[in-house]
Scaffold this motif. Sequence first.
Motif: not given
Length: 806
Positions: A129-134, A156-165, A167-170
């Motif tokens: 549930l916490t992954l969704c907030l970031p 940079k934000t787009l890269e973090h969003l696409e590659h880090t966040y 994929p965890q909540v896809s």
Amino acid sequence: MAELESIETAAEHERILREIESTDTACIGPTLRSVYDGEEHGRFMEKLEARIRNHDREIEKMCNFHYQGFVDSITELLKVRGEAQKLKNQVTDTNRKLQSEGKELIIAMEELKQCRLQQRNISATVDKLTLCLPVLEMYSKLREQMKSKRHYPALKTLEHLEHTYLPQVSHYRFCKVMVDNIPKLREEIKEVSMSDLKDFLESIRKHSDKIGEMAMKQAQQQRNLDNIVSQHPRISGGKKSKKEACAGSDLEVKNTSPMSEQDSGILDVEDEEEDEEVPGAQELVDFSPVYRCLHIYTVLGARETFENYYRKQRRKQARLVLQPPSNMHETLDGYRKYFNQIVGFFVVEDHILHTTQGLVNRAYIDELWEMALSKTIAALRTHSSYCSDPSLVLDLKNLIVLFADTLQGYGFPVNQLFDMLLEIQDQYSETLLKKWSGVFRNILDSDNYSPIPVTNEEIYKKIVGQFPFQDAELEKQPFPKKFPFSEFVPKVYNQIKEFIYACLKFSEDLHLSSTEVDDMIRKSTNLLLTRTLSNCLQNVIKRKNVGLTELVQIIINTTHLEKSCKFLEEFITNITNVLPETVHTTKLYGTTTFKDARHAAEEEIYTNLNQKIDQFLQLADYDWMALEPGSRASDYLVDLIGFLRSTFAVFTHLPGKVAQTACMSACKHLSTSLMQLLLEAEVRQLTLGALQQFNLDVEECEQFARSGPVPGFQGDTLQLAFIDLRQLLDLFIQWDWSTYLADYGQPTCKYLRVNPTTALVLLEKMRDTSRKNNVFAQFRKNERDKQKLIDTVAKQLRGLINSHHS
């Protein structure tokens, strides 16, 4: 005999036994083989058994000696065995009690395990549930950065969003919406960054000259610093290291990790004071638009497209930068602005090369530099050819050297520029020669062509300091006194030295060897002497209004200048440190200039003297029909001889041969002119009285020749100039035709110099006079006899002439 063999065998067996006892087991094979190789192995076995029995007895003795210790050890072991059995029973009992009491603990541990499992499941659920907030926060931050046009942080934000966040909540639906929007956002960033790059390229094109100016100031400061630190020629390594240090410090940190939010291409920099450090050229440029755009295109997989676009645009800008303005040659600022733009362009490209890792490569830079080098050299050749001011050419050379040194400091090869400077050196020499031609003309025109008067020691030393002159006799003379040469000698000498200094200035910083500099200076100096100064001297000598005094002074002056050439050789040697005797060293052959000028002046003196003599002869007014001669020589001839005496008195400072030749030439011309005057076709008749008056004039000439107007003639050498006239006049006045006709053709003839043709012409003039002379009737018979004699002599003369021709 048998006993001897038995003793030897026993000794051998004893030796083998000792080896067996002392040798390692692994090496005992060769020893045993020696036993079996012999025939007494049975006896050896007996010996061996005996030895074993001896060792057994020794072992037994040793065991008997230590037997009590062995018994005590066995007793102790038996005691230990009892204690060990007791300990084993205690351990078994303890283990039974522990197993009984640990059953409750095992039950409690199972319950704890179940609780921990539940806790881990709850924690994993909270994490999901916490992954969704970031993700939501990052997406909100992305939209905010896009809105504020902070494209690089947005990427940079787009890269973090696409590659880090993501994929965890896809698997969430809102994440799929975000994933669908990412390509659109990336394309938007791409377009905006390309727009920033275009603005950067436009800005960098406009400000290339400012960047180049700063880079060249840096190079100038570095060169000045090198000159202060060491007097040796500056090497390019110092500048290179400075550039590398500059690129490797703040700029490297700033530009390799660009976080600047400014999109402008050029940073504002205030003008620095001259004594303050000049800012680095790259410090004027904000390269962040390039880095942002490069990074964006790299992330998008379109790096090659971006590289091609960048290189294409920069090539276009290079062509514009390399196009010189049409009036560039008019001022030095025109060249300076042209160089600044080129330097600025390549400073930017060099920095891009070292900070972008492949946006441009060395091959691309080298290609651009080759194009720039060829176009720059072609433009400089064309525009520098228009320069007629040596100062401008020298300033241009210094500017080209600074331009070359600046680019060499960035690793660009500049040998062709220095080669071109050698071409410009030839043009510089031509402009110097034109300038010094005017200088020499002014000196020669303003000279009074009189020896320099000296009234005191100070003036004397000043002139000697300006011109290398030594004369012991002149130094001994009291003041006032005079130098033999006129003022143009020290002035011309000093101007030649100034010319050499001007040539030396051009050779500075060209990375030439001392021999090359020396050769260049000597060749230019030779041109100055043999062409420029020679022409100026020839023009002065050939001027219509130049007088004999001036010509004499020119000969004296050129003699002293010729002697000074060795001092010019020494002067060049002192400033170049190359000895004249060195192989391939060009020699100063300017002495020919002064010799030629002196010869021309001498010829002009001879011509001038002859013209003066002709002018006096034009005043001759003979009465060819006079019956009696005058009492003295003709006035015009007396004046002519006076003029010659005063003229040759001036020749005392001339070299002896020049004065003698001038005097002989004048006498010969005077003799020839008088002969022509006597034989002139307009003089149809002449009398003996006129001939006697003419004889008085010739005697005046001979008296002048005997007086020795110029020292150095031997005997009556100078009088021989009038020998033709003398013999002709003596023949007619003495009327000694019998001697002439009798001795004609013999080497000892009294009238050897009288030509029969000349005698016949003069005789015809006298015969015409006799025919018309009817003044006194009582003398008619004598006249008829004289006429017959003249006819007879004339006939004989014609016979001599005919026989001579035949």
